[in-house]
Scaffold this motif. Structure first.
Motif, mmCIF file in Angstrom:
data_model
loop_
_atom_site.group_PDB
_atom_site.id
_atom_site.type_symbol
_atom_site.label_atom_id
_atom_site.label_comp_id
_atom_site.label_asym_id
_atom_site.label_seq_id
_atom_site.Cartn_x
_atom_site.Cartn_y
_atom_site.Cartn_z
ATOM 1 N N LEU A 79 -1.745 1.551 -7.380
ATOM 2 C CA LEU A 79 -1.132 1.461 -6.109
ATOM 3 C C LEU A 79 -0.587 0.215 -5.690
ATOM 4 N N GLU A 80 0.421 -0.321 -5.090
ATOM 5 C CA GLU A 80 0.825 -2.008 -4.726
ATOM 6 C C GLU A 80 1.893 -2.150 -2.998
ATOM 7 N N GLY A 87 -0.610 12.077 0.964
ATOM 8 C CA GLY A 87 -0.594 10.803 1.861
ATOM 9 C C GLY A 87 -1.645 9.861 2.275
ATOM 10 N N GLY A 88 -1.407 9.231 2.119
ATOM 11 C CA GLY A 88 -2.744 8.142 2.682
ATOM 12 C C GLY A 88 -2.612 6.632 2.547
ATOM 13 N N SER A 89 -3.469 6.454 3.506
ATOM 14 C CA SER A 89 -3.194 4.746 3.193
ATOM 15 C C SER A 89 -4.765 4.254 2.103
ATOM 16 N N VAL A 90 -4.373 3.208 1.377
ATOM 17 C CA VAL A 90 -5.014 2.695 0.496
ATOM 18 C C VAL A 90 -4.806 1.823 0.434
ATOM 19 N N HIS A 91 -5.510 0.587 -0.154
ATOM 20 C CA HIS A 91 -5.836 -0.760 -1.006
ATOM 21 C C HIS A 91 -4.953 -0.956 -2.118
ATOM 22 N N PRO A 92 -4.384 -1.452 -2.281
ATOM 23 C CA PRO A 92 -3.788 -2.654 -3.285
ATOM 24 C C PRO A 92 -4.895 -1.842 -4.960
ATOM 25 N N GLY A 93 -4.347 -1.329 -5.355
ATOM 26 C CA GLY A 93 -4.654 -1.129 -7.275
ATOM 27 C C GLY A 93 -5.474 0.624 -6.514
ATOM 28 N N GLY A 94 -5.530 1.203 -5.636
ATOM 29 C CA GLY A 94 -6.304 2.153 -5.651
ATOM 30 C C GLY A 94 -5.154 3.551 -5.952
ATOM 31 N N SER A 95 -5.856 4.845 -5.479
ATOM 32 C CA SER A 95 -4.647 5.934 -6.494
ATOM 33 C C SER A 95 -4.338 6.900 -4.941
ATOM 34 N N LEU A 96 -3.458 7.789 -5.441
ATOM 35 C CA LEU A 96 -3.743 8.857 -4.444
ATOM 36 C C LEU A 96 -2.621 9.951 -6.123
ATOM 37 N N GLN A 153 8.991 18.237 3.783
ATOM 38 C CA GLN A 153 8.764 17.358 5.591
ATOM 39 C C GLN A 153 8.817 15.555 4.970
ATOM 40 N N GLY A 154 7.777 15.310 3.885
ATOM 41 C CA GLY A 154 7.992 13.767 3.724
ATOM 42 C C GLY A 154 6.746 14.359 3.676
ATOM 43 N N THR A 155 6.084 13.019 3.293
ATOM 44 C CA THR A 155 4.336 12.289 2.829
ATOM 45 C C THR A 155 4.400 11.247 3.027
ATOM 46 N N GLN A 156 3.320 9.852 3.732
ATOM 47 C CA GLN A 156 3.403 8.698 3.952
ATOM 48 C C GLN A 156 2.322 8.179 3.123
ATOM 49 N N VAL A 157 2.632 7.034 2.724
ATOM 50 C CA VAL A 157 1.728 6.718 1.784
ATOM 51 C C VAL A 157 2.045 4.987 2.228
ATOM 52 N N THR A 158 1.130 4.676 2.290
ATOM 53 C CA THR A 158 0.368 3.064 2.555
ATOM 54 C C THR A 158 -0.413 2.538 2.093
ATOM 55 N N VAL A 159 -0.062 1.237 1.425
ATOM 56 C CA VAL A 159 -0.786 0.470 0.985
ATOM 57 C C VAL A 159 -0.743 -0.783 1.444
ATOM 58 N N PHE A 160 -2.291 -1.552 1.887
ATOM 59 C CA PHE A 160 -2.428 -2.953 2.789
ATOM 60 C C PHE A 160 -3.648 -3.746 1.858
ATOM 61 N N ALA A 161 -2.794 -4.600 2.441
ATOM 62 C CA ALA A 161 -4.345 -5.626 1.616
ATOM 63 C C ALA A 161 -5.033 -5.448 2.492
#
Length: 123
Positions: free
Chosen positions: A86-87, A9-18, A115-123
């Motif tokens: 990603l959106e 998991g992690g933080s990406v911009h819209p259109g990115g990939s994980l 335990q879960g992993t956080q995915v954050t997609v932000f502009a």
């Protein structure tokens, strides 16, 4: 009892990939399916993509179809979720789960969770 550990998991911009990974302590025929679920704040945990533990048959939700792909590596005892395009609506905690029931991707039928992993997609 199986232990599941998610990563990627992690933080990406819209259109990115994980690519998320789920490492299992064991693959057993007792487990009908393994899946990826997600839960956003204030919402229920819902199925994203699941894969049959025996024959590899897959299911994915309409909201991610064509963007997310689930796969597995039996030798490594790992399950993956490749997430493309990603959106912001994909932002959630993503969980890996295992079910002993014959239900491919229904949250209430899953028995074990990571335990879960956080995915954050932000502009």
């Amino acid at each position: 009892q199986v232990q599941l550990v998610e990563s990627g998991g992690g933080s990406v911009h819209p259109g990115g990939s994980l690519r998320l990974s789920c490492s299992a302590s064991a693959f057993s025929l007792d487990y009908f399916a393994i899946g990826w679920f997600r839960q956003a704040p204030g919402k229920e945990r819902t199925g994203v993509a699941c894969i049959n533990n025996r024959d590899g048959t897959t299911w994915s939700s309409s909201s991610v179809k064509g963007r997310f792909t689930i796969s597995r590596d039996d030798a490594k005892k790992e399950v993956y979720l490749q997430m493309n395009s990603l959106e912001p609506e994909d932002t959630a905690v993503y969980y890996c789960g295992v079910t002993t029931n014959q239900a491919m991707c229904v949250t209430r039928y899953y028995d074990y969770w990571g335990q879960g992993t956080q995915v954050t997609v932000f502009a």
